[in-house]
Design a protein around this motif. Structure first.
Motif, short mmCIF file in Angstrom:
data_model
loop_
_atom_site.label_atom_id
_atom_site.label_comp_id
_atom_site.label_asym_id
_atom_site.label_seq_id
_atom_site.Cartn_x
_atom_site.Cartn_y
_atom_site.Cartn_z
N GLN A 1 7.10 9.50 7.54
CA GLN A 1 7.57 8.31 8.20
C GLN A 1 9.05 8.37 8.56
O GLN A 1 9.49 7.73 9.51
CB GLN A 1 7.29 7.09 7.32
N VAL A 2 9.81 9.14 7.81
CA VAL A 2 11.21 9.37 8.17
C VAL A 2 11.29 10.05 9.52
O VAL A 2 12.13 9.74 10.38
CB VAL A 2 11.93 10.20 7.09
N GLU A 3 10.37 10.99 9.73
CA GLU A 3 10.36 11.73 11.00
C GLU A 3 9.75 10.93 12.13
O GLU A 3 10.21 11.00 13.27
CB GLU A 3 9.59 13.04 10.80
N TYR A 4 8.71 10.16 11.83
CA TYR A 4 8.01 9.34 12.84
C TYR A 4 7.99 7.90 12.34
O TYR A 4 7.02 7.46 11.71
CB TYR A 4 6.60 9.86 13.08
N SER A 5 9.05 7.18 12.62
CA SER A 5 9.23 5.86 12.00
C SER A 5 8.21 4.82 12.46
O SER A 5 8.07 3.77 11.82
CB SER A 5 10.64 5.34 12.29
N GLY A 6 7.48 5.09 13.54
CA GLY A 6 6.48 4.14 14.01
C GLY A 6 5.14 4.25 13.33
O GLY A 6 4.24 3.44 13.58
N ILE A 7 4.98 5.23 12.45
CA ILE A 7 3.70 5.38 11.75
C ILE A 7 3.58 4.32 10.67
O ILE A 7 4.50 4.08 9.90
CB ILE A 7 3.59 6.78 11.10
N ARG A 8 2.43 3.69 10.61
CA ARG A 8 2.09 2.80 9.51
C ARG A 8 0.91 3.40 8.76
O ARG A 8 0.12 4.14 9.32
CB ARG A 8 1.76 1.40 10.04
N TYR A 9 0.79 3.07 7.50
CA TYR A 9 -0.26 3.65 6.69
C TYR A 9 -0.62 2.71 5.55
O TYR A 9 0.12 1.80 5.21
CB TYR A 9 0.17 5.00 6.12
N ARG A 10 -1.80 2.92 4.97
CA ARG A 10 -2.20 2.18 3.79
C ARG A 10 -3.27 2.98 3.03
O ARG A 10 -4.03 3.75 3.60
CB ARG A 10 -2.72 0.78 4.15
N ILE A 11 -3.26 2.79 1.72
CA ILE A 11 -4.32 3.30 0.85
C ILE A 11 -5.29 2.15 0.61
O ILE A 11 -4.88 1.03 0.30
CB ILE A 11 -3.75 3.81 -0.48
N LYS A 12 -6.56 2.42 0.77
CA LYS A 12 -7.57 1.36 0.68
C LYS A 12 -7.61 0.77 -0.73
O LYS A 12 -7.61 1.50 -1.72
CB LYS A 12 -8.94 1.91 1.06
N GLN A 13 -7.67 -0.55 -0.80
CA GLN A 13 -7.73 -1.22 -2.08
C GLN A 13 -9.07 -1.02 -2.78
O GLN A 13 -10.11 -0.85 -2.14
CB GLN A 13 -7.49 -2.73 -1.90
N SER A 14 -9.04 -1.07 -4.10
CA SER A 14 -10.26 -0.85 -4.89
C SER A 14 -11.35 -1.86 -4.54
O SER A 14 -12.53 -1.50 -4.38
CB SER A 14 -9.94 -0.93 -6.39
N GLU A 15 -10.97 -3.12 -4.43
CA GLU A 15 -11.96 -4.15 -4.11
C GLU A 15 -12.56 -3.93 -2.72
O GLU A 15 -13.75 -4.13 -2.49
CB GLU A 15 -11.34 -5.55 -4.22
N SER A 16 -11.73 -3.50 -1.80
CA SER A 16 -12.20 -3.22 -0.45
C SER A 16 -13.19 -2.06 -0.44
O SER A 16 -14.18 -2.08 0.29
CB SER A 16 -11.01 -2.90 0.46
N ILE A 17 -12.94 -1.06 -1.28
CA ILE A 17 -13.87 0.08 -1.39
C ILE A 17 -15.22 -0.41 -1.90
O ILE A 17 -16.27 -0.05 -1.37
CB ILE A 17 -13.28 1.16 -2.32
N ARG A 18 -15.19 -1.24 -2.95
CA ARG A 18 -16.46 -1.74 -3.50
C ARG A 18 -17.22 -2.56 -2.47
O ARG A 18 -18.44 -2.44 -2.35
CB ARG A 18 -16.17 -2.59 -4.75
N GLU A 19 -16.52 -3.40 -1.73
CA GLU A 19 -17.18 -4.23 -0.73
C GLU A 19 -17.75 -3.39 0.41
O GLU A 19 -18.81 -3.69 0.96
CB GLU A 19 -16.21 -5.29 -0.20
N LYS A 20 -17.04 -2.32 0.76
CA LYS A 20 -17.54 -1.46 1.83
C LYS A 20 -18.81 -0.74 1.40
O LYS A 20 -19.76 -0.60 2.17
CB LYS A 20 -16.47 -0.45 2.24
N ILE A 21 -18.84 -0.29 0.15
CA ILE A 21 -20.04 0.35 -0.37
C ILE A 21 -21.21 -0.64 -0.36
O ILE A 21 -22.33 -0.30 0.04
CB ILE A 21 -19.78 0.90 -1.79
N LYS A 22 -20.96 -1.88 -0.79
CA LYS A 22 -22.01 -2.90 -0.75
C LYS A 22 -22.54 -3.09 0.66
O LYS A 22 -23.75 -3.23 0.87
CB LYS A 22 -21.46 -4.23 -1.28
#
Length: 215
Positions: free
Chosen positions: A76-97
């Motif tokens: 992100q230092v090199e490409y400051s416009g990049i956004r990112y996220r690690i998926k939340q645990s609850e979101s993972i469970r809901e996606k599996i459901k």
């Protein structure tokens, strides 16, 4: 607020950098990545929950991703416009459901399609259709990515790219590419899409720097 958008050459650089990060990270965990993710989601979960062994793998993967953030910050230092996220645990469970539901033949969906965005990136461009057309003709990109498609659904328009470095035991990462002009409507469509899937505790946005905190 300055909105940074990328030209084609920068998009190619970013794709290659993410692919290398994915490869390096996945190879460092390779001894623990012992599931063939082409198997269907019903092989690792049912209405009672996720198989404990597979849950331990998810927990390990997420913990290692949280330790990997220094590499993401350097990107992100090199490409400051990049956004990112690690998926939340609850979101993972809901996606599996969701993928265990009747609309997906009660889990007859490959694991690597259901869990294809543990780590997600997003960048903006001026013309996403032009970027997509150019990438489709760029052998240096087609040869390294797993899958790429334009999603045009309702008010949402975006290019989705997935990385797995040719290994079905590596969890995929996702890059979304949006037009600057579509970003506001895409954000709203994204929220509606998640609500329809009955996800809970979904991250409202990709952070500029800090990752979403777990509950």
């Amino acid at each position: 607020m300055v909105i940074e958008s990328y030209d084609y050459e920068s998009v190619v650089e970013i794709i290659k950098r993410i692919n290398k990060l994915h490869g390096d990270f996945s190879k460092s965990l390779e001894p623990s990545l012992n599931y063939n993710l082409k198997k269907t989601i019903d092989k690792v979960a049912d209405e009672r929950g996720v198989n404990p062994k597979f849950q331990r793998l998810i927990d390990l993967y997420k913990a290692e991703l949280n330790q990997f953030t220094i590499k993401l910050l350097l990107l992100q230092v090199e490409y400051s416009g990049i956004r990112y996220r690690i998926k939340q645990s609850e979101s993972i469970r809901e996606k599996i459901k969701y993928y265990l539901g009747p609309q997906h033949e009660n889990g007859k969906v490959p694991i690597n399609k259901s869990l294809n965005d543990f780590l997600g990136f997003r960048i903006l461009v001026d013309n996403v259709v032009l970027i997509y057309n150019n990438l489709n003709q760029d052998k240096s990109i087609v040869d390294i990515i797993d899958r790429m498609y334009m999603r045009n659904e309702g008010n949402y328009v975006g290019l989705h790219i997935y990385f797995k470095n040719g290994n079905n035991k590596f969890f995929p990462w996702e890059l979304q590419i949006w037009c600057v002009s579509d970003s506001e409507s895409n954000e709203e469509s994204h929220k509606i899409h998640k609500q329809k899937r009955k996800y809970t505790l979904i991250p409202k946005d990709y952070h500029q720097a800090d990752l979403e905190k777990e509950e």
